[in-house]
Design an enzyme around this catalytic site. Sequence first.
Site, short mmCIF file in Angstrom:
data_model
loop_
_atom_site.label_atom_id
_atom_site.label_comp_id
_atom_site.label_asym_id
_atom_site.label_seq_id
_atom_site.Cartn_x
_atom_site.Cartn_y
_atom_site.Cartn_z
N ARG A 167 0.83 -1.20 0.00
CA ARG A 167 0.00 0.00 0.00
C ARG A 167 0.87 1.26 0.00
NH1 ARG A 167 -5.35 -1.64 0.77
NH2 ARG A 167 -5.73 0.32 -0.32
N CYS A 339 -6.07 -27.32 2.31
CA CYS A 339 -6.50 -26.34 1.32
C CYS A 339 -6.07 -26.80 -0.07
CB CYS A 339 -5.87 -25.00 1.66
SG CYS A 339 -6.04 -23.72 0.40
N GLU A 408 -22.08 -46.16 -3.32
CA GLU A 408 -21.45 -45.55 -4.50
C GLU A 408 -21.37 -46.59 -5.61
OE1 GLU A 408 -19.70 -43.85 -7.50
OE2 GLU A 408 -20.48 -42.69 -5.81
#
Length: 640
Positions: A167, A339, A408
Amino acid sequence: MELLTPIKVGNITLKNRIIFPPLTTGYEGRDGSITEQSKAFYTRLAKGGVSYIVLGDVSPVASFSPTPRLFHDGQIAGFKDLADSVHAYGAKIGVQIFHPEYDVNALIELFQKKDMMGVRQKMHHDMEHYVTDVTEEQLMDIIQKMCDCAVRAQKAGIDFVQVHGDRLVGCLCSPLMNRRTDKFGGSFENRTRFAVMLVKALRQAVPGMGIDYKFSVITPERGKGGIPLAEAVDFAKLLEEAGVDMLHVAQANHTGNMADTIPPMGVQPYGFFVDIAGQVKQAVNVPVSCVGRIIDPEMAERALDSGKADIVALGRPLLCDPDWVAKLEAGKGCDIRRCISCNKGCTDNIQNRSFLSCVLNAENGYELTRSITPAQTKKKVAVIGGGVAGMEAARVAAAKGHEVVLFEKSAQLGGQLNIACVPPRKEEMRRATANLVHEVTSAGVTLRMGKAVTAEDVLAEKPDAVILAVGASSFAPAIPGKENTNVCDAWQVLAGAQQVYGKVAVIGGGMVGCETAEYLAERGCKVSVVEMMDKIANGESNTILPTLMENYARYGVEQYVNHKVSQIALDHILCEDKEGNTVTIPCDYVVLAVGARPVAFDAEPLKSAGIPVIAVGDCGERAADISNAIRTAYDAANSL
């Protein structure tokens, strides 16, 4: 593990070496206040064991940016409430103080006049030129406002203040952004003068607080607002002399592409900033933290034992699993939900003016309203379908204490994820499958696999409730010639069940079509993408899109937008463009990628037997995405 050992930062001891770095969350109020949603999110991180949390982008001025603000004393109470809540779990908290790279007061005045064109023009100008235009008097005032903010944070019980080294501060340090000719521009000493003055002023203003510095580095490949890599070591030494207690080394941004600092899967290597953190660490005596695509405990531990960092920062991984640290402390690192760096629920949401919400963690952003509650009555739950939605439903139902059986039809769990991981850069999607398979099997879910299940098969299990998660299948509209031998299905191509070569026309420019086109182009095909709408990849992440377009240019992928396919022949397709002209596209193969629809399942025998049936994921109201699959499955199972 060294990750779990304490470390002293200034006068403050962190209980372990895993921290949550500053992220814009979107949880704060429009006035920048700390909301209950924000408090619940950060408290959940603290409960999960992280040692230090940085509250990102705290503004010391009355800006209209969607971030926390601490510019007057009336805001102290909200920050104190947050600090007390985090401290209750032994975590420390810091505020990342920043000043935007634009004239806040001038923009607010234009905004109040409702001069939105003026706001846009001023913002566009300032993002490039404010760092040069801002006067020395204004810079001194900004330092004072940052110090005042730090004092308020200290009164609120905040432990650290972090200087945002991107910034305005970073732009002043940057030779790419700073074109000043006074004592704040030109030479290395002048460009870094403001940052050093700020740190010294903060050290005087809040002597009892820890001072952290987000050390934004411009690499030869990326970044504009920060310190160039060649000057990083010398700058780090200056900051240490000025009084910082810690350096958080990260990629500089200000390029307009969030993929530079929060790279999606496959765009940057794992641990892509660890080596640069190591260069900084060698030059200073204060602790150094590293960040950037560090996925699992082994990778984090390696960053420490290599001597390249003292602390590891985990952003997206802690959104995905806030119990990352607690699981590691319990010796259950294998249970961590990892993640996949998709950026769909985090970075994309922020850029779309929403709030953080990890696609793999239905509770992220909803900590106030979503938590797995133990079942009052234990039930037998049948889940039909072993894709994302089915496995998430089975996981949550088992976590509630129910007996769960999952059906499944294939011999492999994962559903559409098994083809979603095939296109370029998408192999990390395999982690989502591995996470869910591990969670389902660890929870003791009974698996019935390798056979297409019927309602009668399910009835034989005598379930109390059924969750239907049979997913979706690809489909194509009635295009003349779609039954030709040269016509294939994108899902089958990605699954390896169908092969193509030569010139390929991919019909459909959505995510599946675009990824299939890139996949085939990488394998030597000459690809054309045909899309009825005016753009392709409409649902793709804007952190991934630039890389996709770069690869399209590299491989010569042609795009035909606003084109509707009217006929498929054996050596070409006929299209109609938006002017009504007929366009011929030569091709050896045609790959259909025009959409998906829910798979049908006859659940009437179950309903007739009085068994409640809940449809989740793609077989629910509409075929959607992984976020919809996780969220609807979680809610359905948690309601039982």
